[in-house]
Design an enzyme around this catalytic site. Sequence first.
Site, short mmCIF file in Angstrom:
data_model
loop_
_atom_site.label_atom_id
_atom_site.label_comp_id
_atom_site.label_asym_id
_atom_site.label_seq_id
_atom_site.Cartn_x
_atom_site.Cartn_y
_atom_site.Cartn_z
N SER A 26 -5.12 26.83 -22.76
CA SER A 26 -5.93 27.20 -21.72
C SER A 26 -6.85 26.14 -21.24
O SER A 26 -7.21 25.33 -22.02
CB SER A 26 -6.52 28.61 -22.27
OG SER A 26 -7.56 28.99 -21.32
N ILE A 28 -9.68 23.52 -20.43
CA ILE A 28 -9.85 22.10 -20.44
C ILE A 28 -8.77 21.60 -21.39
O ILE A 28 -8.18 20.59 -21.16
CB ILE A 28 -11.19 21.86 -20.76
CG1 ILE A 28 -12.29 22.51 -19.66
CG2 ILE A 28 -11.51 20.51 -21.18
CD1 ILE A 28 -13.66 22.34 -20.11
N VAL A 75 -8.55 27.13 -35.79
CA VAL A 75 -9.51 25.85 -36.14
C VAL A 75 -10.34 26.35 -37.42
O VAL A 75 -11.07 25.43 -37.74
CB VAL A 75 -9.84 25.42 -35.00
CG1 VAL A 75 -8.94 24.72 -34.15
CG2 VAL A 75 -10.93 26.32 -34.26
N TYR A 168 -24.26 29.27 -28.84
CA TYR A 168 -23.25 28.41 -28.09
C TYR A 168 -24.19 27.19 -28.04
O TYR A 168 -23.59 26.07 -28.43
CB TYR A 168 -22.81 29.25 -26.96
CG TYR A 168 -22.07 28.40 -26.25
CD1 TYR A 168 -20.57 28.34 -26.38
CD2 TYR A 168 -22.50 27.26 -25.07
CE1 TYR A 168 -19.97 27.48 -25.69
CE2 TYR A 168 -21.49 26.71 -24.57
CZ TYR A 168 -20.13 26.48 -24.75
OH TYR A 168 -19.37 25.94 -24.02
N ALA A 202 -14.51 25.49 -13.82
CA ALA A 202 -13.56 26.62 -13.69
C ALA A 202 -12.51 26.92 -14.56
O ALA A 202 -11.54 26.27 -14.31
CB ALA A 202 -13.21 26.59 -12.24
N TRP A 262 -31.43 16.47 -13.34
CA TRP A 262 -32.61 17.30 -12.66
C TRP A 262 -33.14 18.33 -13.77
O TRP A 262 -32.74 18.51 -14.86
CB TRP A 262 -32.06 18.27 -11.63
CG TRP A 262 -31.77 17.82 -10.12
CD1 TRP A 262 -32.07 16.34 -10.06
CD2 TRP A 262 -31.07 18.22 -9.06
NE1 TRP A 262 -31.74 16.16 -8.67
CE2 TRP A 262 -31.14 17.25 -8.16
CE3 TRP A 262 -30.39 19.52 -8.88
CZ2 TRP A 262 -30.61 17.59 -6.92
CZ3 TRP A 262 -30.01 19.63 -7.73
CH2 TRP A 262 -29.92 18.82 -6.55
P1 NAP Z 1 -10.67 28.24 -22.54
O1 NAP Z 1 -10.06 28.56 -21.25
O2 NAP Z 1 -10.94 29.76 -23.14
O3 NAP Z 1 -9.84 27.52 -23.57
C1 NAP Z 1 -10.19 27.72 -25.04
C2 NAP Z 1 -9.12 27.97 -25.91
O4 NAP Z 1 -9.24 27.61 -27.23
C3 NAP Z 1 -8.39 29.03 -25.71
O5 NAP Z 1 -6.91 28.98 -25.60
C4 NAP Z 1 -8.78 30.02 -27.11
O6 NAP Z 1 -7.89 30.94 -27.24
C5 NAP Z 1 -8.60 28.76 -28.00
N1 NAP Z 1 -9.29 29.26 -29.22
C6 NAP Z 1 -10.62 29.88 -29.17
N2 NAP Z 1 -10.76 29.99 -30.66
C7 NAP Z 1 -9.65 29.35 -31.33
C8 NAP Z 1 -9.61 29.29 -32.75
N3 NAP Z 1 -10.33 29.76 -33.77
N4 NAP Z 1 -8.40 28.60 -33.04
C9 NAP Z 1 -7.63 27.91 -32.13
N5 NAP Z 1 -7.92 28.03 -30.89
C10 NAP Z 1 -8.98 28.71 -30.45
O7 NAP Z 1 -12.07 27.66 -22.33
P2 NAP Z 1 -12.57 26.27 -21.85
O8 NAP Z 1 -13.49 26.56 -20.77
O9 NAP Z 1 -11.22 25.29 -21.49
O10 NAP Z 1 -13.25 25.56 -22.90
C11 NAP Z 1 -12.63 24.35 -23.74
C12 NAP Z 1 -14.05 23.90 -24.52
O11 NAP Z 1 -14.59 23.25 -23.50
C13 NAP Z 1 -14.69 24.86 -25.28
O12 NAP Z 1 -14.97 24.21 -26.43
C14 NAP Z 1 -15.79 25.08 -24.45
O13 NAP Z 1 -17.17 25.39 -25.30
C15 NAP Z 1 -15.93 23.70 -23.64
N6 NAP Z 1 -16.80 23.93 -22.32
C16 NAP Z 1 -16.48 24.85 -21.39
C17 NAP Z 1 -16.98 24.72 -20.03
C18 NAP Z 1 -16.74 25.43 -18.96
O14 NAP Z 1 -17.67 25.59 -18.10
N7 NAP Z 1 -15.48 26.17 -18.96
C19 NAP Z 1 -18.23 23.90 -20.21
C20 NAP Z 1 -18.59 22.98 -21.15
C21 NAP Z 1 -18.05 22.97 -22.41
P3 NAP Z 1 -8.36 32.39 -26.88
O15 NAP Z 1 -8.18 32.41 -25.31
O16 NAP Z 1 -7.50 33.18 -27.87
O17 NAP Z 1 -9.92 32.56 -27.24
#
Ligand code: NAP
Length: 262
Positions: A26, A28, A75, A168, A202, A262
């Site tokens: 999913s 990023i 993980v 978080y 997004a 900012w």
């Molecule tokens: P996302 O679309 O929810 O993708 C995260 C993926 O990690 C999901 O497929 C999720 O599976 C999987 N996951 C969660 N827990 C897991 C586990 N225990 N073992 C294996 N896989 C697991 O989120 P994203 O926005 O791409 O985020 C990716 C990273 O970027 C995260 O670390 C997030 O904190 C960071 N980040 C995101 C943003 C943002 O604005 N989106 C900003 C800053 C940082 P499930 O769907 O089953 O949970």
Amino acid sequence: MTEITLDAPKLFDLGGRTALVTGAGSGIGQRIALGLAQCGADVACLDRRTDGGLDDTLGLIGTTGRKAIAIAADVTSGQALTDAVARTEAELGPLGIAVNAAGIANANPAEAMEEEQYQTLMDINMKGVFLSCQAEATVMLRHGRGSIINIASMSGVIVNKGLEQVHYNASKAGVIHMSKSMAMEWVGRGVRVNSISPGYTATPMNTRPEMVHQTKEFEAQTPMGRMASVDEMVGPAIFLASDASSYCTGVDLLVDGGFCCW
Ligand code: NAP
């Protein structure tokens, strides 16, 4: 004229490399997995479920002609990660690149947060990144070469206005400092560790219920006036994965549309 030994585009070439991406089903992680493949790497795509997302990721990578495998693993399990690395090497070759993007987000006021909510997020976002790095670096140190990129967040640097997510924010500050600490343990042994700290991006993570009405506000708070698209995280990841960043280790690369200025 002095002899030109520099071949700049080749610095970003990942041909012949093997990568492992966690959270590749999913958001990023999925786009970074695709981007690494487009630059020539074969990619092991790990997520906790094989249904849905990982199939899409493998389909996307299929269009590049590179090899990809799907690995279902959590993980929070060191053994599962060790097995995932072993399978990656057996099927794709020596591991040279790892991107740890698996993570979750939720919110609750600190005084109301149950211990379980705190612990579950910490186990995935912080311990999960540590265990991933440990499993990946174990083989990379043996090869004397590797680049690890942990996906942290600007929430590890600032506190997001209006978002009550102390666990978080703390987990992401932890990922940034953990990355620097491991970078220093492994400096001089061929393994680099850096982090990327995205701003508001997004992805499905931002469609969680408590965020829906805040998106406009986040865009207004961001100097560039918009959220990032997932594809805007790919270039920074390719940079840190490739020889283009051969002198970078222990860096936290903020990719936040100027937010932290900012
Ligand atoms: P996302 O679309 O929810 O993708 C995260 C993926 O990690 C999901 O497929 C999720 O599976 C999987 N996951 C969660 N827990 C897991 C586990 N225990 N073992 C294996 N896989 C697991 O989120 P994203 O926005 O791409 O985020 C990716 C990273 O970027 C995260 O670390 C997030 O904190 C960071 N980040 C995101 C943003 C943002 O604005 N989106 C900003 C800053 C940082 P499930 O769907 O089953 O949970």
